[in-house]
Design an enzyme around this catalytic site. Sequence first.
Site, PDB file in Angstrom:
ATOM      1  N   ASP A 134      -6.930  19.002   7.525  1.00  0.00           N
ATOM      2  CA  ASP A 134      -6.514  19.803   8.695  1.00  0.00           C
ATOM      3  C   ASP A 134      -7.647  19.841   9.724  1.00  0.00           C
ATOM      4  O   ASP A 134      -7.427  19.651  10.923  1.00  0.00           O
ATOM      5  CB  ASP A 134      -6.177  21.252   8.292  1.00  0.00           C
ATOM      6  CG  ASP A 134      -4.948  21.376   7.406  1.00  0.00           C
ATOM      7  OD1 ASP A 134      -4.979  20.902   6.251  1.00  0.00           O
ATOM      8  OD2 ASP A 134      -3.938  21.948   7.862  1.00  0.00           O
ATOM      9  N   ASP A 177      -0.822  21.556  16.000  1.00  0.00           N
ATOM     10  CA  ASP A 177      -0.879  21.830  14.560  1.00  0.00           C
ATOM     11  C   ASP A 177      -1.377  20.542  13.922  1.00  0.00           C
ATOM     12  O   ASP A 177      -0.661  19.535  13.870  1.00  0.00           O
ATOM     13  CB  ASP A 177       0.504  22.223  14.021  1.00  0.00           C
ATOM     14  CG  ASP A 177       0.389  22.832  12.632  1.00  0.00           C
ATOM     15  OD1 ASP A 177      -0.621  22.570  11.953  1.00  0.00           O
ATOM     16  OD2 ASP A 177       1.306  23.567  12.224  1.00  0.00           O
ATOM     17  N   ASP A 222       0.986  20.090  10.202  1.00  0.00           N
ATOM     18  CA  ASP A 222       2.092  21.020  10.083  1.00  0.00           C
ATOM     19  C   ASP A 222       2.758  20.742   8.744  1.00  0.00           C
ATOM     20  O   ASP A 222       3.063  19.586   8.438  1.00  0.00           O
ATOM     21  CB  ASP A 222       3.062  20.794  11.249  1.00  0.00           C
ATOM     22  CG  ASP A 222       4.243  21.740  11.199  1.00  0.00           C
ATOM     23  OD1 ASP A 222       4.124  22.820  10.596  1.00  0.00           O
ATOM     24  OD2 ASP A 222       5.297  21.388  11.768  1.00  0.00           O
ATOM     25  N   THR A 241       1.316  22.032   5.615  1.00  0.00           N
ATOM     26  CA  THR A 241       0.204  21.753   4.683  1.00  0.00           C
ATOM     27  C   THR A 241       0.668  21.839   3.226  1.00  0.00           C
ATOM     28  O   THR A 241       0.175  21.109   2.363  1.00  0.00           O
ATOM     29  CB  THR A 241      -0.982  22.708   4.946  1.00  0.00           C
ATOM     30  OG1 THR A 241      -1.296  22.636   6.335  1.00  0.00           O
ATOM     31  CG2 THR A 241      -2.216  22.307   4.156  1.00  0.00           C
ATOM     32  N   SER A 287       7.896  20.954   7.501  1.00  0.00           N
ATOM     33  CA  SER A 287       7.279  20.747   8.818  1.00  0.00           C
ATOM     34  C   SER A 287       8.260  20.349   9.912  1.00  0.00           C
ATOM     35  O   SER A 287       9.472  20.340   9.727  1.00  0.00           O
ATOM     36  CB  SER A 287       6.151  19.704   8.723  1.00  0.00           C
ATOM     37  OG  SER A 287       6.687  18.388   8.759  1.00  0.00           O
ATOM     38  N   LYS A 330      11.499  17.878  10.448  1.00  0.00           N
ATOM     39  CA  LYS A 330      12.918  18.253  10.577  1.00  0.00           C
ATOM     40  C   LYS A 330      13.437  17.951  11.986  1.00  0.00           C
ATOM     41  O   LYS A 330      14.547  17.466  12.159  1.00  0.00           O
ATOM     42  CB  LYS A 330      13.116  19.735  10.234  1.00  0.00           C
ATOM     43  CG  LYS A 330      12.910  20.036   8.752  1.00  0.00           C
ATOM     44  CD  LYS A 330      13.269  21.463   8.396  1.00  0.00           C
ATOM     45  CE  LYS A 330      12.199  22.468   8.630  1.00  0.00           C
ATOM     46  NZ  LYS A 330      10.932  22.256   7.898  1.00  0.00           N
ATOM     47  N   ARG A 358      16.465  27.721  11.236  1.00  0.00           N
ATOM     48  CA  ARG A 358      15.265  28.377  10.709  1.00  0.00           C
ATOM     49  C   ARG A 358      15.348  29.875  10.974  1.00  0.00           C
ATOM     50  O   ARG A 358      14.802  30.377  11.956  1.00  0.00           O
ATOM     51  CB  ARG A 358      14.024  27.781  11.393  1.00  0.00           C
ATOM     52  CG  ARG A 358      12.711  28.267  10.798  1.00  0.00           C
ATOM     53  CD  ARG A 358      11.509  27.725  11.553  1.00  0.00           C
ATOM     54  NE  ARG A 358      10.289  28.045  10.859  1.00  0.00           N
ATOM     55  CZ  ARG A 358       9.741  27.289   9.908  1.00  0.00           C
ATOM     56  NH1 ARG A 358      10.304  26.146   9.573  1.00  0.00           N
ATOM     57  NH2 ARG A 358       8.635  27.664   9.321  1.00  0.00           N
TER      58      ARG A 358
HETATM   59  P1  AMP Z   1       8.130  24.497   7.060  1.00  0.00           P
HETATM   60  O1  AMP Z   1       7.427  23.303   6.550  1.00  0.00           O
HETATM   61  O2  AMP Z   1       9.298  24.189   7.925  1.00  0.00           O
HETATM   62  O3  AMP Z   1       8.436  25.473   5.986  1.00  0.00           O
HETATM   63  O4  AMP Z   1       7.155  25.193   8.084  1.00  0.00           O
HETATM   64  C1  AMP Z   1       5.787  25.193   7.927  1.00  0.00           C
HETATM   65  C2  AMP Z   1       5.221  26.268   8.798  1.00  0.00           C
HETATM   66  O5  AMP Z   1       5.756  27.517   8.419  1.00  0.00           O
HETATM   67  C3  AMP Z   1       3.734  26.444   8.664  1.00  0.00           C
HETATM   68  O6  AMP Z   1       3.081  25.662   9.633  1.00  0.00           O
HETATM   69  C4  AMP Z   1       3.503  27.920   8.907  1.00  0.00           C
HETATM   70  O7  AMP Z   1       2.911  28.147  10.160  1.00  0.00           O
HETATM   71  C5  AMP Z   1       4.898  28.505   8.941  1.00  0.00           C
HETATM   72  N1  AMP Z   1       5.038  29.738   8.164  1.00  0.00           N
HETATM   73  C6  AMP Z   1       4.133  30.307   7.343  1.00  0.00           C
HETATM   74  N2  AMP Z   1       4.610  31.465   6.843  1.00  0.00           N
HETATM   75  C7  AMP Z   1       5.842  31.643   7.360  1.00  0.00           C
HETATM   76  C8  AMP Z   1       6.838  32.653   7.237  1.00  0.00           C
HETATM   77  N3  AMP Z   1       6.657  33.724   6.450  1.00  0.00           N
HETATM   78  N4  AMP Z   1       7.985  32.490   7.942  1.00  0.00           N
HETATM   79  C9  AMP Z   1       8.173  31.407   8.701  1.00  0.00           C
HETATM   80  N5  AMP Z   1       7.269  30.417   8.859  1.00  0.00           N
HETATM   81  C10 AMP Z   1       6.118  30.534   8.200  1.00  0.00           C
HETATM   82 MG    MG Z   2       2.442  24.511  10.989  1.00  0.00          MG
END
Ligand code: AMP
Ligand code: MG
Length: 325
Positions: free
Chosen positions: A49, A126, A129, A131, A239, A242, A256
């Site tokens: 990162d 990011d 994105d 991680t 990330s 999608k 989302r």
């Molecule tokens: P995803 O891979 O779509 O689940 O999204 C990843 C991103 O979700 C990360 O970069 C975080 O910034 C974000 N994230 C972390 N915690 C939360 C949460 N509680 N609700 C929604 N997004 C989050």
């Molecule tokens: Mg992110």
Amino acid sequence: MNDPIETLIEAALRGATLAAHVTRRVQAEDTLRADALAKAGDEPVTVADYASQALVLRTLRSAFPRVRVISEEASSSLRQGENARVLPRVRALVSDALGEVVTEDDLCAWIDHEGDSDHEIAVTLDPIDGTKGFLRREHYAIAIGVLRRGIAVGGVLVCPKLSRGDPDGEGLAFTAIEGGGAWELPIGGTESRRITASTMTNPAEVRVLASVESSHGDPKLVDDLIAALGLGEKVRIDSQVKYAVLARGDAEIYLRPRSKPSYRDHVWDHAAGVVIATEAGAKVTDVDGKALDFTAGSRLEHNRGVLATHGPLHDLVVATLARWS
Ligand code: AMP
Ligand code: MG
């Protein structure tokens, strides 16, 4: 003279391509798990990162020193306590990628580069994105969004684990500028092709994108929507990949919902993907059908979750969710 946004997107793609070589290398190493560090909150961060952020911002800074930067990582957490042990490793990764010896001070200055806070153009970054997906050796993205006076007008998504069916490929990159369509090219390659979102309306064939991490959303709401509308497959990917999958027509809905009422999404988790999906023909709003507002700083303070899909489906999904709220 070239449009500055176009030149900025070119620099962002160059920086993200350089970063992708490092993230691919770190993701393939046996030490991957050991490279995960603690950060405030429960989100992991890795040496990759920091290396990615340094490489992208070094590239952007040399072309556009004053453009404002809103980025996820800061060198303060890299210099602190236990994490300081990996500073030499981040330095070595960045030095290797650039083919020159980088000092710790340079490295930290690149990671922390913010530009002018009142510049009319802002870049959201990011550096990795998803991680958590990166640590599972699955999907992640290097995501760079461009805002002009708070409007999302450009995006670069570099997705090293996404391919056109070639498992040995370097992955795919996506770019878009407002009004210019959405484009896909192999990472490091030049043959770009224009991509368009699907317009499929037959419910049973509609594919719905959602997070892998249950805690990042509201999986029950997504499942309820699929059941209520008789939709097809649920596709879970980490990330902003999608948004890229939606933009290239491989799925129809990205929903989302918020994980909890107080959660506000980060701008760097959406700006790039929103422009790419929109330029591919999708409509992107929050779950209430409200336009995303990128003017409030590092979070989407005025929005509830995100919904990306094509026009006719969009109205249907918003109306269905409204009945439940
Ligand atoms: P995803 O891979 O779509 O689940 O999204 C990843 C991103 O979700 C990360 O970069 C975080 O910034 C974000 N994230 C972390 N915690 C939360 C949460 N509680 N609700 C929604 N997004 C989050
Ligand atoms: Mg992110």
